[in-house]
Design a protein around this motif. Structure first.
Motif, PDB file in Angstrom:
ATOM      1  N   ILE A  69       8.445   4.765   3.635  1.00 29.67           N
ATOM      2  CA  ILE A  69       7.572   3.593   3.756  1.00 29.67           C
ATOM      3  C   ILE A  69       7.294   3.320   5.234  1.00 29.67           C
ATOM      4  O   ILE A  69       6.150   3.103   5.638  1.00 29.67           O
ATOM      5  N   MET A  70       8.348   3.340   6.040  1.00 31.41           N
ATOM      6  CA  MET A  70       8.204   3.083   7.473  1.00 31.41           C
ATOM      7  C   MET A  70       7.262   4.108   8.117  1.00 31.41           C
ATOM      8  O   MET A  70       6.388   3.744   8.910  1.00 31.41           O
ATOM      9  N   GLN A  71       7.412   5.373   7.764  1.00 32.86           N
ATOM     10  CA  GLN A  71       6.552   6.421   8.315  1.00 32.86           C
ATOM     11  C   GLN A  71       5.102   6.253   7.857  1.00 32.86           C
ATOM     12  O   GLN A  71       4.174   6.422   8.647  1.00 32.86           O
TER      13      GLN A  71
ATOM     14  N   GLY B 121       2.033   5.528  10.367  1.00 34.72           N
ATOM     15  CA  GLY B 121       0.921   6.480  10.423  1.00 34.72           C
ATOM     16  C   GLY B 121      -0.412   5.851  10.068  1.00 34.72           C
ATOM     17  O   GLY B 121      -1.414   6.073  10.759  1.00 34.72           O
ATOM     18  N   LEU B 122      -0.438   5.068   9.006  1.00 37.44           N
ATOM     19  CA  LEU B 122      -1.682   4.452   8.554  1.00 37.44           C
ATOM     20  C   LEU B 122      -2.236   3.488   9.601  1.00 37.44           C
ATOM     21  O   LEU B 122      -3.443   3.431   9.811  1.00 37.44           O
ATOM     22  N   THR B 123      -1.361   2.769  10.269  1.00 39.94           N
ATOM     23  CA  THR B 123      -1.801   1.782  11.265  1.00 39.94           C
ATOM     24  C   THR B 123      -1.847   2.372  12.677  1.00 39.94           C
ATOM     25  O   THR B 123      -2.044   1.645  13.645  1.00 39.94           O
ATOM     26  N   GLU B 124      -1.658   3.684  12.775  1.00 39.47           N
ATOM     27  CA  GLU B 124      -1.672   4.391  14.054  1.00 39.47           C
ATOM     28  C   GLU B 124      -0.705   3.753  15.047  1.00 39.47           C
ATOM     29  O   GLU B 124      -1.013   3.553  16.216  1.00 39.47           O
TER      30      GLU B 124
ATOM     31  N   LEU C 156       0.837  -1.211   0.000  1.00 36.15           N
ATOM     32  CA  LEU C 156       0.000   0.000   0.000  1.00 36.15           C
ATOM     33  C   LEU C 156       0.867   1.254   0.000  1.00 36.15           C
ATOM     34  O   LEU C 156       0.558   2.234  -0.678  1.00 36.15           O
ATOM     35  N   ALA C 157       1.944   1.211   0.758  1.00 37.49           N
ATOM     36  CA  ALA C 157       2.823   2.382   0.876  1.00 37.49           C
ATOM     37  C   ALA C 157       3.457   2.763  -0.447  1.00 37.49           C
ATOM     38  O   ALA C 157       3.703   3.944  -0.699  1.00 37.49           O
TER      39      ALA C 157
END
Length: 115
Positions: free
Chosen positions: A33-35, A39-42, A22-23
């Motif tokens: 990608i890590m950020q 962020g997306l998964t809180e 997704l990233a």
């Protein structure tokens, strides 16, 4: 259509692989990608550098992502058409899994057909 071997390897897909794909719908380098995933998964999924770079190497080798640029020692990755196809198939699989779970948990599919 994705090859059967790739489908077998990536379905079901790990959460880290799913979120990494997704990233890279948009071009991103490793730290981005890590950020994005964090962020997306809180914060539920925090990719470590070792995990990320092992995974991106495997995804690249399997043709699901490609390197689209290299600047200042940073590789920027983006999903390929094959990667997008497998990601869409996995999203559909997860959608059906969620639907089944909701039906059973809400009491709407208490059917003895499967016992």
């Amino acid at each position: 259509m994705a090859e059967d071997a790739l489908l077998k390897k990536y379905r079901p897909m790990t959460e880290t692989t799913y979120y990494t794909l997704l990233a890279v719908i948009k071009p991103r380098h490793g730290y981005a990608i890590m950020q994005f995933v964090n962020g997306l998964t809180e914060g539920r999924i925090r990719l470590g550098t070792g995990t990320l770079y092992t995974m991106t190497g495997r995804l690249q080798e399997d043709g699901l992502i490609s390197i689209v640029s290299r600047e200042n020692g940073k590789k920027t990755y983006q999903i390929t058409e094959t990667g997008r196809e497998i990601l869409l198939l996995e999203t559909e699989r997860l959608k059906h899994q969620l639907q089944n779970g909701k039906e059973i948990l809400q009491g709407g599919a208490e059917d003895d057909r499967w016992e």
